[in-house]
Design an enzyme around this catalytic site. Structure first.
Site, PDB file in Angstrom:
ATOM      1  N   ASP A 263      -1.596  -0.668   6.230  1.00  0.00           N
ATOM      2  CA  ASP A 263      -1.809  -0.199   7.606  1.00  0.00           C
ATOM      3  C   ASP A 263      -3.213   0.312   7.873  1.00  0.00           C
ATOM      4  O   ASP A 263      -3.543   0.648   9.009  1.00  0.00           O
ATOM      5  CB  ASP A 263      -0.813   0.912   7.948  1.00  0.00           C
ATOM      6  CG  ASP A 263      -1.098   2.201   7.178  1.00  0.00           C
ATOM      7  OD1 ASP A 263      -1.732   2.117   6.099  1.00  0.00           O
ATOM      8  OD2 ASP A 263      -0.693   3.283   7.642  1.00  0.00           O
TER       9      ASP A 263
ATOM     10  N   ASP B 200      -7.181  -1.987   4.152  1.00  0.00           N
ATOM     11  CA  ASP B 200      -6.207  -3.002   3.745  1.00  0.00           C
ATOM     12  C   ASP B 200      -6.498  -4.367   4.364  1.00  0.00           C
ATOM     13  O   ASP B 200      -5.920  -5.375   3.938  1.00  0.00           O
ATOM     14  CB  ASP B 200      -4.788  -2.571   4.153  1.00  0.00           C
ATOM     15  CG  ASP B 200      -4.337  -1.309   3.446  1.00  0.00           C
ATOM     16  OD1 ASP B 200      -4.672  -1.162   2.257  1.00  0.00           O
ATOM     17  OD2 ASP B 200      -3.665  -0.473   4.080  1.00  0.00           O
TER      18      ASP B 200
ATOM     19  N   ASP C   2       0.846  -1.187   0.000  1.00  0.00           N
ATOM     20  CA  ASP C   2       0.000   0.000   0.000  1.00  0.00           C
ATOM     21  C   ASP C   2       0.885   1.242   0.000  1.00  0.00           C
ATOM     22  O   ASP C   2       2.027   1.207   0.481  1.00  0.00           O
ATOM     23  CB  ASP C   2      -0.890  -0.014   1.246  1.00  0.00           C
ATOM     24  CG  ASP C   2      -1.770   1.212   1.332  1.00  0.00           C
ATOM     25  OD1 ASP C   2      -2.428   1.544   0.328  1.00  0.00           O
ATOM     26  OD2 ASP C   2      -1.790   1.856   2.398  1.00  0.00           O
TER      27      ASP C   2
END
Length: 630
Positions: free
Chosen positions: A519, A523, A322
């Site tokens: 995080d 996600d 990410d």
């Protein structure tokens, strides 16, 4: 759920573990062996016979009880060979060999648990910060109470240097907190009255009062404790695979022992084969190596929840990462201020930030923080009108100020075009236009900057064995592309929904086992879908930490590369120990079947093999030659 103090856990674990109870029987076997030897020396072999027998029976009885329990659970292990060899020794009138097997087996268990205890020490250190007691107000008085007695609504006194035991809010005073244990952030932060305080933080300033909002068992740090404890009690797939191979090895051992007896008529050869196979490196090497690897990685500030996660981490080939908060800082940072003639950069920023105080937008917060970091004194805004997602307009110090997107500000300006100011702005940056008294006064350029260590981290991930890196972001595609191009990733995906992130992870499986790093709450589904899910930080998005297999307890992505290297090393050591140990055991069984290794010598030989296997598995505790290089 009650959080068990770390000081109590070892004692309870000893009482609860049958294997450790077996290890406690080693002194009985040793005393019996010594007493029997003295009796033989004194010329009393008949009495020595019974001493050897009596010293063997307690170990055999404890072992048989555990075998019955295991069979009741549908588990078949190599403990059967140990029970078979001791029983056969007593049945064949060879109690000395049985006594030696009992001592070697119980001693081997003691050595195994010593090795695991040594390996777990670093993981257990993560639990050492759990508070045991705290100071609670009771009718105006302070009393020291156990953490388990705290309930929501209680008020606590948190003294300087103490670890906050439960989640709560600041009741009185200002709290200066060291959050490094939760986030890896080294700079203490200040929380005012009513602000949330997470358990596990350390009070770095004057004492303050805390109103409890959650009991200890449900608080942030207790969740980390549970993650660590779950990791300590997990069983790796490799260990379960060893259990399945144990059946094959058990059958093989019985066939070799029975064949030696049948072909030669010498029952002691059968006994020697059984003795040599007791215990087996197959059940010793894997758990010690896996726990050693998990412990080594814990020292890096990375929590591996299960042994299976360590094995999966050792095999990953693709990393889906990410962007926001992972490769970037996760917050907008003011890069430049372009001001029109008649305005200084600081004055333009001061006017914009003063107005933005009335907004809760993340960009507004970034502007306010930037102004305050420059020491600018902000004025209270008046007559503020906010158009959600577009901008604000109002008055600051008697001047009409408009802050927002270029189109929003341009429509409300009588002079100037904000879009003419955008040239030269970094690709993917956020441009905030400002108009004062009807004229465009300039722009403020913000961006979520790439972490300084991000390029080095990706390079280290490739060196650790990651063959493909994918940048997956829910941010705009142009922003993701700008970041990905600078970092040199293999694929860039932007504007992803949580479902789309899951699809991206699944699509990458064709290139090998996939590791997802993120995080945020969005996600969590992708973390769960990956071969290995890695969450950055154990605070904030609880969903991502719970869904992940690996949690970075420090805010350093570089530690992940070190964790992968340590996992690969532990995996190699476990396989090496199993292959070499089994090879030596099979070789010794062949020698025993041929009559060149009597039962007593066979027991001693097998113990040497077991000690070598365990000591080799403990090498996973170290970082290896590369880690020791300066």
């Amino acid at each position: 759920m009650t959080v068990v103090p770390a000081a109590e856990r070892p004692a309870r674990a000893w009482i609860a573990s049958p294997a450790r109870l077996r290890a406690a029987l080693a002194p009985i076997a040793l005393i019996g062996l010594g007493a029997g030897a003295v009796l033989i020396f004194r010329g009393e072999p008949d009495l020595a016979f019974w001493v050897f027998t009596l010293a063997t029976l307690p170990v055999l009885a404890a072992l048989l009880v555990e075998i019955v329990v295991s069979l009741g659970r549908g588990e078949v292990g190599l403990d059967l060979i140990a029970g078979l060899s001791m029983s056969t020794a007593l049945l064949f009138g060879e109690p000395l060999a049985g006594n030696v097997v009992a001592l070697m087996y119980a001693g081997g268990q003691a050595l195994e648990h010593f090795a695991e205890g040594r390996a777990r020490r670093d993981m257990t250190a993560l639990l050492g910060r759990v508070a045991r007691t705290t100071m609670r107000y009771d009718d105006g008085r302070l009393e020291e109470v156990a953490i388990d007695a705290i309930e929501p609504g209680d008020r606590l006194l948190i003294r300087q240097g103490e670890v906050v035991p439960v989640d709560g809010t600041v009741a009185e005073g200002a709290a200066v907190l060291d959050l490094s244990a939760l986030t890896g952030e080294a700079i203490p932060v200040e929380r005012g009255q009513g602000a949330e305080v997470l358990s596990g933080a350390t009070s770095a300033g004057p004492a303050f009062d805390l109103d409890v909002v959650r009991p200890a068992a449900d608080s942030t740090y207790a969740r980390i404790v549970r993650l660590v404890e779950a990791a300590q009690h997990s069983k790796a797939p490799m260990a379960r695979l060893a259990d399945r191979y144990a059946i094959v090895f058990l059958v093989f051992t019985v066939v070799v022992a029975g064949g030696a007896w049948f072909l030669t008529g010498d029952r002691l050869r059968a006994l020697a084969v059984l003795v040599v196979a007791t215990p087996c490196p197959l059940i010793l090497a894997v758990p010690v190596a896996v726990i050693s690897g998990m412990s080594r990685i814990a020292r890096l500030g990375v929590l591996i929840k299960t042994g299976g996660a360590l094995e999966a981490l050792a095999r990953v080939a693709v990393a889906v990462i990410d962007k926001t908060g992972t490769l970037t800082h996760g917050r907008a940072t003011l890069l430049t201020v372009k001001a029109a003639p008649g305005f200084s950069a600081d004055e333009l920023l001061r006017l914009a930030a003063s107005l933005e105080q009335a907004s809760g937008h993340v960009v507004a917060a970034a502007l306010v923080d930037a102004a305050r970091s420059r020491g600018l004194v902000l004025s209270p805004p008046a007559s503020v009108r906010e158009t959600a997602g577009f901008g604000l307009e109002g008055e600051v110090d008697g001047r009409a100020v408009v802050v927002g997107g270029s189109s929003f500000v341009g429509e409300r300006s009588l002079q100037g075009d904000p879009r003419a100011w955008r040239s030269g702005s970094p690709e993917g940056a956020v441009v905030v236009a400002v108009a004062v008294d009807g004229a465009v006064a300039g722009i403020l350029v913000l961006a979520d900057e790439i972490r300084a260590d991000a390029p080095g981290v990706l390079r280290r991930l490739r060196e650790a064995g990651i063959r493909r890196i994918v940048l997956a972001s829910g941010d705009r595609l142009d922003v993701a592309t700008a970041v990905g191009a600078k970092l040199g990733v293999d694929r860039i995906l932007g504007e992803l929904t949580p479902d789309a992130k899951v699809a991206a992870v699944i699509a990458e499986r064709s290139h090998g086992p996939v590791m997802m790093v993120g995080d945020g709450v969005n996600d969590a589904p992708a973390l769960a879908a990956a071969s290995v899910g890695v969450a950055l930080g154990a605070r904030g998005a609880a969903a991502s930490s719970e869904a992940a297999d690996v949690v970075l307890l420090v805010d350093e992505l570089g530690k992940l590369a070190e964790a992968i290297e340590a996992a690969r090393r532990a995996y190699r050591i476990a396989l090496q120990s199993v292959v070499v140990g089994l090879g030596l055991s099979v070789l010794a069984m062949g020698i025993a079947a041929l009559g060149y290794l009597p039962p007593l010598a066979g027991a001693l030989t097998q113990e040497v093999i077991d000690v070598a296997v365990i000591l080799n598995a403990l090498r996973a505790l170290t970082g290896g030659r590369r880690a020791r290089q300066p």
